[in-house]
Design a protein around this motif. Structure first.
Motif, PDB file in Angstrom:
ATOM      1  N   ALA A 164       1.080   6.162  -3.108  1.00  0.00           N
ATOM      2  CA  ALA A 164       2.455   6.185  -2.602  1.00  0.00           C
ATOM      3  C   ALA A 164       2.498   6.619  -1.140  1.00  0.00           C
ATOM      4  O   ALA A 164       3.222   6.031  -0.326  1.00  0.00           O
ATOM      5  N   VAL A 165       1.729   7.655  -0.800  1.00  0.00           N
ATOM      6  CA  VAL A 165       1.709   8.143   0.578  1.00  0.00           C
ATOM      7  C   VAL A 165       1.174   7.071   1.527  1.00  0.00           C
ATOM      8  O   VAL A 165       1.788   6.751   2.555  1.00  0.00           O
ATOM      9  N   VAL A 166       0.026   6.513   1.192  1.00  0.00           N
ATOM     10  CA  VAL A 166      -0.622   5.531   2.065  1.00  0.00           C
ATOM     11  C   VAL A 166       0.142   4.207   2.058  1.00  0.00           C
ATOM     12  O   VAL A 166       0.409   3.620   3.113  1.00  0.00           O
ATOM     13  N   GLY A 167       0.505   3.731   0.869  1.00  0.00           N
ATOM     14  CA  GLY A 167       1.188   2.455   0.777  1.00  0.00           C
ATOM     15  C   GLY A 167       2.526   2.454   1.493  1.00  0.00           C
ATOM     16  O   GLY A 167       2.862   1.501   2.212  1.00  0.00           O
ATOM     17  N   SER A 168       3.304   3.520   1.308  1.00  0.00           N
ATOM     18  CA  SER A 168       4.599   3.582   1.993  1.00  0.00           C
ATOM     19  C   SER A 168       4.412   3.730   3.499  1.00  0.00           C
ATOM     20  O   SER A 168       5.233   3.240   4.286  1.00  0.00           O
ATOM     21  N   GLY A 169       3.321   4.388   3.917  1.00  0.00           N
ATOM     22  CA  GLY A 169       3.033   4.476   5.348  1.00  0.00           C
ATOM     23  C   GLY A 169       2.716   3.117   5.948  1.00  0.00           C
ATOM     24  O   GLY A 169       3.161   2.783   7.050  1.00  0.00           O
ATOM     25  N   ILE A 170       1.946   2.325   5.217  1.00  0.00           N
ATOM     26  CA  ILE A 170       1.622   0.973   5.691  1.00  0.00           C
ATOM     27  C   ILE A 170       2.889   0.124   5.770  1.00  0.00           C
ATOM     28  O   ILE A 170       3.145  -0.574   6.769  1.00  0.00           O
ATOM     29  N   THR A 171       3.697   0.179   4.733  1.00  0.00           N
ATOM     30  CA  THR A 171       4.943  -0.589   4.716  1.00  0.00           C
ATOM     31  C   THR A 171       5.860  -0.162   5.855  1.00  0.00           C
ATOM     32  O   THR A 171       6.464  -1.000   6.544  1.00  0.00           O
ATOM     33  N   ALA A 172       5.978   1.141   6.056  1.00  0.00           N
ATOM     34  CA  ALA A 172       6.841   1.646   7.119  1.00  0.00           C
ATOM     35  C   ALA A 172       6.377   1.167   8.491  1.00  0.00           C
ATOM     36  O   ALA A 172       7.196   0.764   9.330  1.00  0.00           O
ATOM     37  N   ALA A 173       5.068   1.188   8.722  1.00  0.00           N
ATOM     38  CA  ALA A 173       4.544   0.745  10.011  1.00  0.00           C
ATOM     39  C   ALA A 173       4.790  -0.746  10.234  1.00  0.00           C
ATOM     40  O   ALA A 173       5.018  -1.188  11.373  1.00  0.00           O
ATOM     41  N   ARG A 174       4.763  -1.516   9.154  1.00  0.00           N
ATOM     42  CA  ARG A 174       4.969  -2.963   9.280  1.00  0.00           C
ATOM     43  C   ARG A 174       6.445  -3.320   9.415  1.00  0.00           C
ATOM     44  O   ARG A 174       6.809  -4.245  10.156  1.00  0.00           O
ATOM     45  N   LEU A 175       7.318  -2.598   8.710  1.00  0.00           N
ATOM     46  CA  LEU A 175       8.736  -2.931   8.735  1.00  0.00           C
ATOM     47  C   LEU A 175       9.469  -2.334   9.935  1.00  0.00           C
ATOM     48  O   LEU A 175      10.501  -2.862  10.354  1.00  0.00           O
ATOM     49  N   SER A 176       8.944  -1.233  10.451  1.00  0.00           N
ATOM     50  CA  SER A 176       9.622  -0.542  11.556  1.00  0.00           C
ATOM     51  C   SER A 176       8.663  -0.315  12.724  1.00  0.00           C
ATOM     52  O   SER A 176       8.459   0.824  13.152  1.00  0.00           O
TER      53      SER A 176
END
Length: 245
Positions: free
Chosen positions: A22-34
């Motif tokens: 959750a920590v890593v995956g949401s970080g990757i998603t956040a970096a890609r979306l924002s």
């Protein structure tokens, strides 16, 4: 390893793995979306982590207590060692190994889900006395919160309270509140938004252990007979899970 400990350790492995995912995956998603907005990336990462942590406590808590953190497990063992409550020495060893292995597996899983190399050593250095102090504060606060809930019979609120604390600590600590040696090790295996360079891991882990000691001192001063709460950290497992083989 007894069958009971194996079952509880497997829950700690899975819970810690999913937490790091959750920590890593949401970080990757956040970096890609924002892209280009680090503040928004951190907000997205913090919210996802807080919600995931709360859900995971509900999921694995009935099996293992949902420690998901070697410092929490070590403090639980320390508090209950004389009274025969909480974790035993073998329990602590089994939990710690499962938590660290789970954290590494969780980082690898997140990397693979986002089509990245399964293992990519993080290149983000996290150094400086201010960050280490932040880890002491974040870890001490987390452990005191957990024991306070257990000691006062409010473990039903643990999933919400612990998730809320970690979500807030993302913002009020300069280190973004790793507060967990296993998670720290796991995050060294991903060169993404949530990563930490391997060279920075020992300092963070040392600071987290100091935070655990600070928490033990605070607990001794504020909560009489903390050993009575050791069996209920983070939440009390079901009776059949705590029975000795």
């Amino acid at each position: 390893m007894s069958r009971t400990l194996a079952r509880r350790a497997s829950a700690e492995f899975a819970g810690t793995a999913l937490l790091v995912t959750a920590v890593v995956g949401s970080g990757i998603t956040a970096a890609r979306l924002s892209p280009g907005d680090v503040g928004l990336q951190l907000l997205e990462n913090a919210i996802a982590t807080a919600f995931a942590l709360g859900a995971l406590i509900l999921m694995v808590g009935p099996v293992s207590g949902a420690h998901l953190n070697p410092v929490v497990s070590a403090v639980d063992w320390w508090l209950g060692r004389r009274a025969g409550t909480g974790l035993t020495g073998p329990d602590l060893a089994g939990y710690a190994v499962a938590q660290v292995a789970g954290a590494i597996a969780g980082a690898v899983l997140a990397n693979v889900m986002f089509d990245l190399s399964p293992v990519a050593w993080a290149s983000t250095p996290r150094t400086g006395g201010n960050l280490l102090l932040a880890e002491v504060v974040a870890t001490a606060g987390l452990v005191v919160l957990i024991v306070a809930l257990a000691r006062s019979g409010r473990t039903a609120a643990a999933s919400a309270a612990v998730g809320a604390y970690i979500g807030a600590a993302y913002w009020f600590t300069s280190s973004t509140s790793f507060a967990n040696p296993a998670v720290t090790v796991g995050r060294a295996f991903t060169d993404t938004f949530a990563g930490i360079a391997p060279s920075s891991v020992p300092g963070f882990v040392a600071a987290q252990l100091v935070g655990g000691l600070v928490a033990v001192a605070a607990i001794a001063a504020w909560y009489p007979h903390p050993e009575r709460a050791a069996d209920a950290v983070v939440v009390p497992p079901l009776a059949e899970e705590t029975a000795r083989p």
